[in-house]
Design an enzyme around this catalytic site. Structure first.
Site, mmCIF file in Angstrom:
data_model
loop_
_atom_site.group_PDB
_atom_site.id
_atom_site.type_symbol
_atom_site.label_atom_id
_atom_site.label_comp_id
_atom_site.label_asym_id
_atom_site.label_seq_id
_atom_site.Cartn_x
_atom_site.Cartn_y
_atom_site.Cartn_z
ATOM 1 N N LYS A 280 -52.109 -61.231 -52.103
ATOM 2 C CA LYS A 280 -51.345 -61.742 -50.956
ATOM 3 C C LYS A 280 -51.190 -63.255 -51.121
ATOM 4 O O LYS A 280 -52.163 -63.930 -51.464
ATOM 5 C CB LYS A 280 -52.147 -61.436 -49.683
ATOM 6 C CG LYS A 280 -51.320 -60.969 -48.526
ATOM 7 C CD LYS A 280 -52.186 -60.387 -47.427
ATOM 8 C CE LYS A 280 -51.373 -60.213 -46.165
ATOM 9 N NZ LYS A 280 -52.048 -59.422 -45.154
ATOM 10 N N GLU A 364 -55.686 -47.949 -33.095
ATOM 11 C CA GLU A 364 -55.734 -48.177 -31.647
ATOM 12 C C GLU A 364 -56.292 -46.975 -30.887
ATOM 13 O O GLU A 364 -57.037 -47.141 -29.910
ATOM 14 C CB GLU A 364 -54.333 -48.531 -31.123
ATOM 15 C CG GLU A 364 -53.854 -49.930 -31.496
ATOM 16 C CD GLU A 364 -53.368 -50.066 -32.928
ATOM 17 O OE1 GLU A 364 -53.226 -49.035 -33.616
ATOM 18 O OE2 GLU A 364 -53.112 -51.193 -33.374
ATOM 19 N N ARG A 392 -49.539 -46.677 -28.405
ATOM 20 C CA ARG A 392 -50.048 -45.584 -29.226
ATOM 21 C C ARG A 392 -51.179 -44.826 -28.565
ATOM 22 O O ARG A 392 -51.399 -43.666 -28.837
ATOM 23 C CB ARG A 392 -50.676 -46.184 -30.486
ATOM 24 C CG ARG A 392 -49.735 -46.628 -31.470
ATOM 25 C CD ARG A 392 -49.978 -45.831 -32.712
ATOM 26 N NE ARG A 392 -48.824 -46.027 -33.530
ATOM 27 C CZ ARG A 392 -48.859 -46.496 -34.755
ATOM 28 N NH1 ARG A 392 -50.024 -46.743 -35.303
ATOM 29 N NH2 ARG A 392 -47.759 -46.652 -35.419
HETATM 30 C C1 LIG Z 1 -50.166 -50.151 -34.782
HETATM 31 C C2 LIG Z 1 -50.270 -51.566 -35.270
HETATM 32 N N1 LIG Z 1 -51.387 -52.283 -35.032
HETATM 33 C C3 LIG Z 1 -51.475 -53.558 -35.469
HETATM 34 C C4 LIG Z 1 -50.448 -54.134 -36.155
HETATM 35 C C5 LIG Z 1 -50.519 -55.589 -36.565
HETATM 36 N N2 LIG Z 1 -50.440 -55.718 -38.040
HETATM 37 C C6 LIG Z 1 -49.310 -56.069 -38.660
HETATM 38 S S1 LIG Z 1 -49.460 -56.139 -40.319
HETATM 39 C C7 LIG Z 1 -51.096 -55.744 -40.217
HETATM 40 C C8 LIG Z 1 -51.915 -55.675 -41.454
HETATM 41 C C9 LIG Z 1 -51.339 -54.754 -42.443
HETATM 42 O O1 LIG Z 1 -52.153 -54.768 -43.572
HETATM 43 P P1 LIG Z 1 -51.633 -54.065 -44.880
HETATM 44 O O2 LIG Z 1 -51.058 -52.741 -44.541
HETATM 45 O O3 LIG Z 1 -52.745 -54.077 -45.870
HETATM 46 O O4 LIG Z 1 -50.433 -54.979 -45.358
HETATM 47 P P2 LIG Z 1 -50.471 -56.453 -45.989
HETATM 48 O O5 LIG Z 1 -50.026 -57.385 -44.905
HETATM 49 O O6 LIG Z 1 -51.865 -56.749 -46.451
HETATM 50 O O7 LIG Z 1 -49.498 -56.397 -47.092
HETATM 51 C C10 LIG Z 1 -51.490 -55.548 -38.892
HETATM 52 C C11 LIG Z 1 -52.854 -55.220 -38.457
HETATM 53 C C12 LIG Z 1 -49.301 -53.352 -36.368
HETATM 54 N N3 LIG Z 1 -48.235 -53.846 -36.993
HETATM 55 N N4 LIG Z 1 -49.236 -52.094 -35.934
#
Ligand SMILES: Cc1ncc(C[n+]2csc(CCOP(=O)(O)OP(=O)(O)O)c2C)c(N)n1
Length: 629
Positions: A280, A364, A392
């Site tokens: 990242k 969630e 959710r």
């Molecule tokens: C249901 C839900 N909860 C929380 C989030 C907030 N959120 C957005 S991106 C993310 C992290 C995603 O991590 P990953 O899938 O590993 O992707 P990366 O950003 O590391 O590429 C979170 C927790 C969300 N988008 N949807």
């Protein structure tokens, strides 16, 4: 903008490049992202991590015929750049500009919109099954981060994939980060694979095979790619048991390796999962040093990565510091987050009460039921979940918390219009979905001090409660050293008046005050009321004003349908009152992304709109009385 990048108008242009040119293009894309996002803000870190992966996907597959999905889709900026939207990237997240996520209406290459995590595998499986039923031949590819694999829906899909289709490609984009460090057994499992010595050996030999491919015949290239891909067959009990053939982990920044692997995988006649390792923030030191900050941020200095220094405390920070304070006094208070420690402010709580802090991953529903379990054993859980993500967990709130009369407190940040993130992130529905839950107390503080009071109050209630507050800073009210308990179901009369009663929910009291000032100037006597509670609603106050005023006005940062104003209308109707109610809130429509102030003006969530609607009511009913005074 670099010259190679300028020449890419669609994925077809990409297919003309050789590997060396693609590597140069990757650097141009990084440079472009770092500079463009420094002005617009956005998800820089995740996108810097998937540059090579996205280039490889668009080289091997053919969107829009092939279906490419990204989980959450905050990492789809490179995809947007390669699919004809490069010239509009400087408008991303800006009013009228590109959305920060995939949007079906934005491009035929965005086959599925997202913003909430954990949806890509299910949607991709649906598309694969639709293809199979229709006798189609297209490929379906779902790219999901390691964070998304902490989500239950991803596993519900995994459980179902092998039963439903023989052709689906899942790409696990593993960078070891969610927004914060990824947590839980799945994260530990991925980490174990990645740090295994055997992997390094496999990876080195696969890389060597691919590097030798150059200059060979097509048949030889295919054979060697297959050899390379097969050599990366490193058994993963987890995915194999789900019926997916697991490949990897491979270096997600090695374009030839990615391209050859995808070519091999697209010929497979079984569902496959490719584990790709990415970094990242790759290529930008400030993002590598500040993973959390650069997950998503506002404008920054591209040279240093610095953002504007923080000013006044946000609602999230007030929430977290108050919770630490209250937890000092009550050892039963525990805090739960679903992968959002920094967003909700709970990372400020964690150092003070590490044993009473729980990050459960992007989960969630689990967060809510986990909290219910703790509450059933005498703890006082506080679930800090954004309004939009709590959607959710609605059934869990009903079935596992409220029905069982458990004292869980939901602190809903980002309640109201979220602005730049757009419709997936606006918190405009929570009143509508919570108002009908029996015995749940629902509050909205007008300012920071009242948030603290409401938290203290909620943590003494015998049953469930929820507090909604918006993104960012509040009015900047001074806080008392100790929060005070307030009376449940009692509104605050900020100013009395006899012609019109104006109720401003939460920080919308500011708009109520402004409207009152304008109406006073026009000769009317306006009451200003801070309702504090959506449920139970202060019926005594409503009944009192219903007997005196010519109209009510309600302001809320929520959809009008089923919202606070609707609650007021219902209560007045039940009292037999026919006093008209002017409701100011969001229409029955998905609101696009943009600046909050501009969107409020566009959709009439404004003092102007309230004034234009209420004045005729007052003029008609009250003018004679006014004249007599
Ligand atoms: C249901 C839900 N909860 C929380 C989030 C907030 N959120 C957005 S991106 C993310 C992290 C995603 O991590 P990953 O899938 O590993 O992707 P990366 O950003 O590391 O590429 C979170 C927790 C969300 N988008 N949807």
């Amino acid at each position: 903008m670099g010259t190679l990048l300028e020449s890419i108008h669609s994925p077809a242009d990409l297919k003309l490049l050789n590997f060396a040119q693609m590597a140069d293009l990757a650097e141009e894309i990084r440079e472009f992202l770092i500079h463009t996002l420094s002005k617009t803000g956005g998800h820089l870190g995740p996108n810097l991590g998937v540059v090579e992966l996205t280039l490889a996907l668009h080289t091997v597959f053919d969107t829009p015929a092939d279906k490419l999905l990204f989980d959450v889709s905050h990492q789809a900026y490179v995809h947007k750049m390669l699919t004809g939207r490069l010239d509009r990237m400087n408008t991303i997240r800006q009013p009228g500009g590109l959305n920060g996520f995939m949007l079906r209406t934005e491009s035929e290459h965005d086959c599925f919109g997202a913003g909430h995590a954990g949806t890509a595998l299910s949607a991709a499986l649906g598309m694969a099954v639709a293809r199979d039923l229709a006798g189609g031949t297209e490929h379906v590819i779902a790219v999901a981060g390691d964070g998304a694999f902490t989500n239950g829906i991803s596993f519900e899909a995994l459980n179902n994939i092998a039963e439903q289709t023989k052709r689906l490609i899942v790409v696990l984009n593993d960078n070891e980060w969610s927004i914060d460090r990824n947590v839980g057994a799945v994260a530990r499992y991925f980490h174990k694979i990645v740090t295994n010595e055997h992997y390094k050996h496999l990876h080195d030999s696969a890389k060597r095979i691919i590097e030798k491919v150059g200059g060979k015949t097509a048949v030889e290239v295919a054979r060697r790619a297959e050899e390379a891909a097969k050599s990366m067959l490193w058994p993963s009990v987890l995915f194999e048991e789900f019926g997916l053939q697991y490949f990897g982990p491979i270096d997600g920044h090695n374009i030839p390796l990615l391209v050859e692997t995808f070519k091999f995988l697209k010929a497979e006649n079984r569902p496959v999962l490719l584990h790709v390792l990415t970094q990242k923030g790759r290529g930008y030191q400030p993002a590598l040093d500040g993973q959390k900050k650069f997950h998503g941020l506002g404008p920054y200095d591209p040279e240093t990565g610095e953002t504007k220094p923080a000013g006044q405390l946000t609602f999230a920070e007030v929430f977290a510091t108050t919770l630490s304070q209250l937890a000092n006094q009550d050892e039963h208070i525990v805090a739960v987050t679903a992968a959002m420690p920094s967003g909700t402010g709970l990372d400020l709580f964690r150092p003070h009460h590490p044993k009473r802090y729980f990050d459960v991953g992007i989960a969630e529903e689990h967060a809510v039921i986990f909290a219910a379990g703790m509450a059933a054993r005498g703890y006082r859980p506080v679930c800090a979940i954004y309004s939009t993500f709590l959607q959710r967990a609605f059934d869990c709130i009903v079935h596992d918390v409220a029905l069982q009369k458990l004292p869980v407190l939901f602190c809903m940040d980002r309640a109201g219009l979220s602005g730049d993130d757009g419709p997936t992130h606006h918190g405009l529905f929570d009143i509508a979905y919570l108002r009908g839950v029996p015995d749940l107390v629902l509050m909205a503080p007008k300012d920071e001090d009242e948030l603290a009071d409401m938290m203290k109050t909620a943590l003494r209630l015998p049953g469930p409660s929820a507090i909604r507050y918006p993104r960012g800073v509040g009015p900047g009210a001074a806080r008392k050293p100790e929060p005070q308990v307030i009376s449940v179901g009692k509104a605050e009369i900020i100013k009395d008046g006899n012609d019109v009663a104006i109720l401003g929910l939460g920080p919308m009291t500011t708009l109520a005050k402004e409207l009152a000032a304008r109406l006073e100037c026009a000769g009317y006597s306006a009451a200003i009321i801070n309702p504090r509670f959506v449920k139970p609603l202060d019926r005594d106050v409503l009944a009192d004003y219903a007997g005196r005023v010519a109209a009510f006005v309600t302001f809320e940062d929520h959809v009008k349908m089923g919202g606070f104003g609707s609650a007021v209308i219902e209560a007045l109707a039940e009292m037999g009152s026919a006093v008209p109610v002017v409701r100011i809130g969001w229409p029955d429509h998905f609101i696009e992304h943009g600046k909050v102030e501009e969107l409020r003006a566009k959709y009439g969530v404004s003092v102007d709109e309230a004034q234009s609607q209420v004045l005729p009511l007052l003029a008609r009913v009250r003018r004679p009385a006014l004249a007599a005074r």
